[in-house]
Structure formats: C-alpha cells, structure tokens
Design an enzyme around this catalytic site. Structure first.
Site, PDB file in Angstrom:
ATOM      1  N   TYR A   1       0.867  -1.078  -0.006  1.00 43.90           N
ATOM      2  CA  TYR A   1       0.225   0.193  -0.010  1.00 43.90           C
ATOM      3  C   TYR A   1       0.982   1.277  -0.059  1.00 43.90           C
ATOM      4  O   TYR A   1       0.298   2.266  -0.400  1.00 43.90           O
ATOM      5  CB  TYR A   1      -0.741   0.203   1.285  1.00 43.90           C
TER       6      TYR A   1
ATOM      7  N   GLU B   1     -19.112   7.661  10.850  1.00 45.69           N
ATOM      8  CA  GLU B   1     -20.542   6.744  10.371  1.00 45.69           C
ATOM      9  C   GLU B   1     -20.156   5.178  10.470  1.00 45.69           C
ATOM     10  O   GLU B   1     -20.996   4.424  11.278  1.00 45.69           O
ATOM     11  CB  GLU B   1     -20.863   7.027   8.914  1.00 45.69           C
TER      12      GLU B   1
HETATM   13  P1  NAD Z   1     -14.368  -1.176   1.474  1.00 46.76           P
HETATM   14  O1  NAD Z   1     -15.290  -2.288   1.251  1.00 46.76           O
HETATM   15  O2  NAD Z   1     -13.829  -0.766   2.641  1.00 46.76           O
HETATM   16  O3  NAD Z   1     -14.918   0.169   0.682  1.00 46.76           O
HETATM   17  C1  NAD Z   1     -14.238   1.076   0.586  1.00 46.76           C
HETATM   18  C2  NAD Z   1     -15.123   2.360  -0.351  1.00 46.76           C
HETATM   19  O4  NAD Z   1     -16.492   2.216   0.081  1.00 46.76           O
HETATM   20  C3  NAD Z   1     -14.249   3.404  -0.596  1.00 46.76           C
HETATM   21  O5  NAD Z   1     -14.515   4.140  -1.802  1.00 46.76           O
HETATM   22  C4  NAD Z   1     -14.870   4.573   0.502  1.00 46.76           C
HETATM   23  O6  NAD Z   1     -14.999   5.634   0.037  1.00 46.76           O
HETATM   24  C5  NAD Z   1     -16.494   3.802   0.561  1.00 46.76           C
HETATM   25  N1  NAD Z   1     -17.002   4.181   1.891  1.00 46.76           N
HETATM   26  C6  NAD Z   1     -16.302   3.925   2.897  1.00 46.76           C
HETATM   27  N2  NAD Z   1     -17.427   4.400   3.861  1.00 46.76           N
HETATM   28  C7  NAD Z   1     -18.449   4.504   3.275  1.00 46.76           C
HETATM   29  C8  NAD Z   1     -19.836   4.659   3.743  1.00 46.76           C
HETATM   30  N3  NAD Z   1     -20.219   4.691   4.964  1.00 46.76           N
HETATM   31  N4  NAD Z   1     -20.653   4.787   2.960  1.00 46.76           N
HETATM   32  C9  NAD Z   1     -20.432   4.716   1.590  1.00 46.76           C
HETATM   33  N5  NAD Z   1     -19.481   4.368   0.906  1.00 46.76           N
HETATM   34  C10 NAD Z   1     -18.415   3.998   1.739  1.00 46.76           C
HETATM   35  O7  NAD Z   1     -13.219  -1.625   0.409  1.00 46.76           O
HETATM   36  P2  NAD Z   1     -11.655  -1.557   0.477  1.00 46.76           P
HETATM   37  O8  NAD Z   1     -11.055  -0.309   1.215  1.00 46.76           O
HETATM   38  O9  NAD Z   1     -11.046  -2.004  -0.751  1.00 46.76           O
HETATM   39  O10 NAD Z   1     -11.369  -2.804   1.779  1.00 46.76           O
HETATM   40  C11 NAD Z   1     -11.313  -2.536   3.146  1.00 46.76           C
HETATM   41  C12 NAD Z   1      -9.837  -2.917   3.691  1.00 46.76           C
HETATM   42  O11 NAD Z   1      -9.510  -4.138   3.447  1.00 46.76           O
HETATM   43  C13 NAD Z   1      -8.606  -2.061   2.678  1.00 46.76           C
HETATM   44  O12 NAD Z   1      -8.429  -0.784   3.021  1.00 46.76           O
HETATM   45  C14 NAD Z   1      -7.466  -2.984   3.106  1.00 46.76           C
HETATM   46  O13 NAD Z   1      -7.063  -2.615   4.455  1.00 46.76           O
HETATM   47  C15 NAD Z   1      -8.259  -4.404   3.163  1.00 46.76           C
HETATM   48  N6  NAD Z   1      -8.029  -5.124   1.831  1.00 46.76           N
HETATM   49  C16 NAD Z   1      -7.291  -6.467   2.012  1.00 46.76           C
HETATM   50  C17 NAD Z   1      -6.888  -6.967   0.737  1.00 46.76           C
HETATM   51  C18 NAD Z   1      -6.147  -8.186   0.656  1.00 46.76           C
HETATM   52  O14 NAD Z   1      -5.675  -8.781  -0.446  1.00 46.76           O
HETATM   53  N7  NAD Z   1      -5.768  -8.483   2.016  1.00 46.76           N
HETATM   54  C19 NAD Z   1      -7.420  -6.494  -0.324  1.00 46.76           C
HETATM   55  C20 NAD Z   1      -8.548  -5.513  -0.443  1.00 46.76           C
HETATM   56  C21 NAD Z   1      -8.553  -4.755   0.822  1.00 46.76           C
END
Ligand code: NAD
Length: 271
Positions: free
Chosen positions: A54, A242
């Site tokens: 990241y 939220e």
């Molecule tokens: P997520 O499901 O957390 O969604 C994030 C998205 O939703 C962003 O665009 C954000 O702006 C939006 N969002 C956040 N809160 C919201 C709300 N209350 N209402 C509407 N929209 C909202 O997806 P993510 O960030 O890709 O995944 C979460 C975490 O998981 C990552 O930050 C990372 O730490 C982890 N991750 C790990 C892997 C892995 O391979 N291990 C892969 C992807 C993500």
C-alpha cells in the site's frame, strides 16, 4: 466513540484484536494516510490495517506517534508482499517494516497472497514471532491447497485469514475450514469496495430505515454479528465517523438470515 466499546476477539496467539478498525488500501501517500488515521483515532479507532504494497506504512507510524496515545493501545496489522517472500529474505523485510512503522513490534503480520515462496516466508514470520517482533501471524487470501500447505508445515498456527468477504461473497467453505483450525476471519471489501449495487440492495435500505442507520452501517453490523473482523476504508471524516457507529443496535436472527440469503458466491477480485 469510546474505544473500549469495540469488541476484542481473542486469537490463538494469546493476544486480542479489536473487531473493528480502519483499512488504508489505496491511500497512496503517507501524508494522506497519516491524516485519515488521525481522524479515525479521534473517532475512537485503534486498529489499522496496512500492507507493504500500500506504500503508506510510514504514514501509519507517524500518525501513531503524533496521536500521543500509547503504542500499546493500538493494533497494527501489515502484510508481507509476495516479492519479499523467501526464507532468510522475509526476516530482513520484517525489520524494514518495523523501521517504516517506527515501532518495536507489529501486532499482526500476514502473508498477503499465496504466491511465490510463501512457505519460506511463513517460516521467517515464525522466527519473528519467536523474537517478539511480531505478536501474531497469519494469512491473507489463502484457501484450499495453500491453507492446507501452511497448516501442514507450521510450528505456530496462523491466527487470522484475511479474505474478500461481504454479503455477495460469503465464502462459507473458507470460513468453515478456518473455524475448524481456530483461525479467525478478517473480511476485506466489507462493503464491497463501495460497490453501489451491493450497498443499495433493498434489504439494507429496509433495515436502515428500521434502525435509523445507513445501508453501509447495516452491512458492517452484519459482519460484526457474524463474528468477522472488519476495517472499512475511508478518508472522508463523515464516513469514518459513520462506520464506527455500529455498536448501538442489533440485527435480529431473522434479519441476519435474510442477509445470509443474499450470497451470490461472487467475489469482485479473482486472482
Ligand atoms: P471497502 O469495502 O472498505 O470500501 C471502501 C469504499 O467504500 C471506498 O470507496 C470508500 O470511500 C467507500 N465508503 C467507505 N465508507 C462508506 C460509507 N459509510 N458509505 C458509503 N461509502 C463508503 O473496501 P476496501 O477499502 O478496498 O477494503 C477495506 C480494507 O480491506 C482495505 O482498506 C484493506 O485494509 C483491506 N484489503 C485487503 C486486501 C487483501 O488482499 N488482503 C484486499 C483489499 C482490501
């Protein structure tokens, strides 16, 4: 939100992990990451999920220092990237991670994907665990053969498997395999990476109205009641606030079941 209200899940390493935190995927600059973490700390978050790939571990480390909150009140997860896998190689990379995070120990270290020499990397994580540089070790995106291979060779069992999991991809097989082996599940993409089709599903709108919560909060609450560990990502102060406000209501057994029925067994990411 008082951080002590966030449930702590016991791990097979003997430590505990806060069930809720902030994910910092795709927050690509250290300064933006630091800002998001500090905002989250203000709202009661104490758990951050980052990774070498990241490119923002330094931002996490500097947010912790700047917060003035003692290190032992935080739970920091990072992940070894696949290019750094290999016995003798990964251990050096762990020291680099400690420097970038500006800390003496990592709460949880994961292998990011089951690629390259992940067996060698796992052995190095075990050595780092024995030296106290890492308090718990685990996996991410492991299932079937890759999970079995680790379970066959490990001296120290993985505590966690972090996988894509949300109402449209409930991953029942992996969840069951992990449960049998006392491995806790972390759900990445908890709100489907912000996918509108998922978030706007009428089931969440109906429940949102009933509990006076947003659709995203209903989905996040479902994860919590399933027992999954989650760290939704946001840099938006409104969403950061939220997302943590999900510990003051309960979905009923019938409502949990209604959401379980939405499973489409379709992941957004297939590597
Ligand atoms: P997520 O499901 O957390 O969604 C994030 C998205 O939703 C962003 O665009 C954000 O702006 C939006 N969002 C956040 N809160 C919201 C709300 N209350 N209402 C509407 N929209 C909202 O997806 P993510 O960030 O890709 O995944 C979460 C975490 O998981 C990552 O930050 C990372 O730490 C982890 N991750 C790990 C892997 C892995 O391979 N291990 C892969 C992807 C993500």
């Amino acid at each position: 939100m008082d951080p002590s209200k966030i449930p702590q899940i016991p791990l097979n390493s003997g430590t505990k992990i806060p069930q809720f935190g902030l994910g910092v995927y795709q927050i690509s600059s250290d300064s933006e990451c630091e800002k998001a973490c500090l905002e989250a700390f203000k709202q009661g978050y104490r758990h951050i999920d980052t990774a070498h790939i990241y490119g923002n571990e330094k931002g996490v480390g500097s947010a912790i220092k700047k917060s003035g909150i003692p290190r032992n009140e935080f739970f920091i997860t990072t992940k070894l990237w696949i290019n750094d896998f290999g016995e003798g190689k990964s251990i050096k990379e762990i020291d680099e991670m400690l420097k970038r995070l500006n800390t003496d120990y990592i709460d949880l270290l994961l292998l990011h994907w089951p690629k390259n020499d992940y067996i060698g990397a796992y052995k190095d994580m075990e050595k780092a665990f024995e030296k106290g540089k890492v308090k718990s070790i685990g996996l991410s995106n492991f299932h079937d053969d890759s999970l079995k291979k680790i379970l066959d060779i490990c001296k120290i069992k993985p505590s966690i498997n972090q996988i894509e999991l949300h109402p449209y991809a409930q991953r029942k097989d992996v969840v069951e395999d992990c449960k049998k082996n006392d491995i806790k599940i972390e759900a990445w993409y908890p709100i489907g990476h912000g996918n509108k089709d998922l978030i706007n599903n009428p089931v969440f709108s109906k429940l949102g109205k009933k509990y006076n919560k947003t659709n995203a909060q209903i989905i996040l609450r479902w994860h919590i009641q399933e027992g999954y560990i989650i760290f939704p990502r946001s840099t938006n102060p409104k969403h950061i606030k939220e997302n943590i406000e999900i510990f003051d209501f309960n979905l009923s057994d019938e409502e949990m079941e209604e959401i379980r029925k939405l499973d489409r067994k379709t992941q957004y990411v297939n590597w």
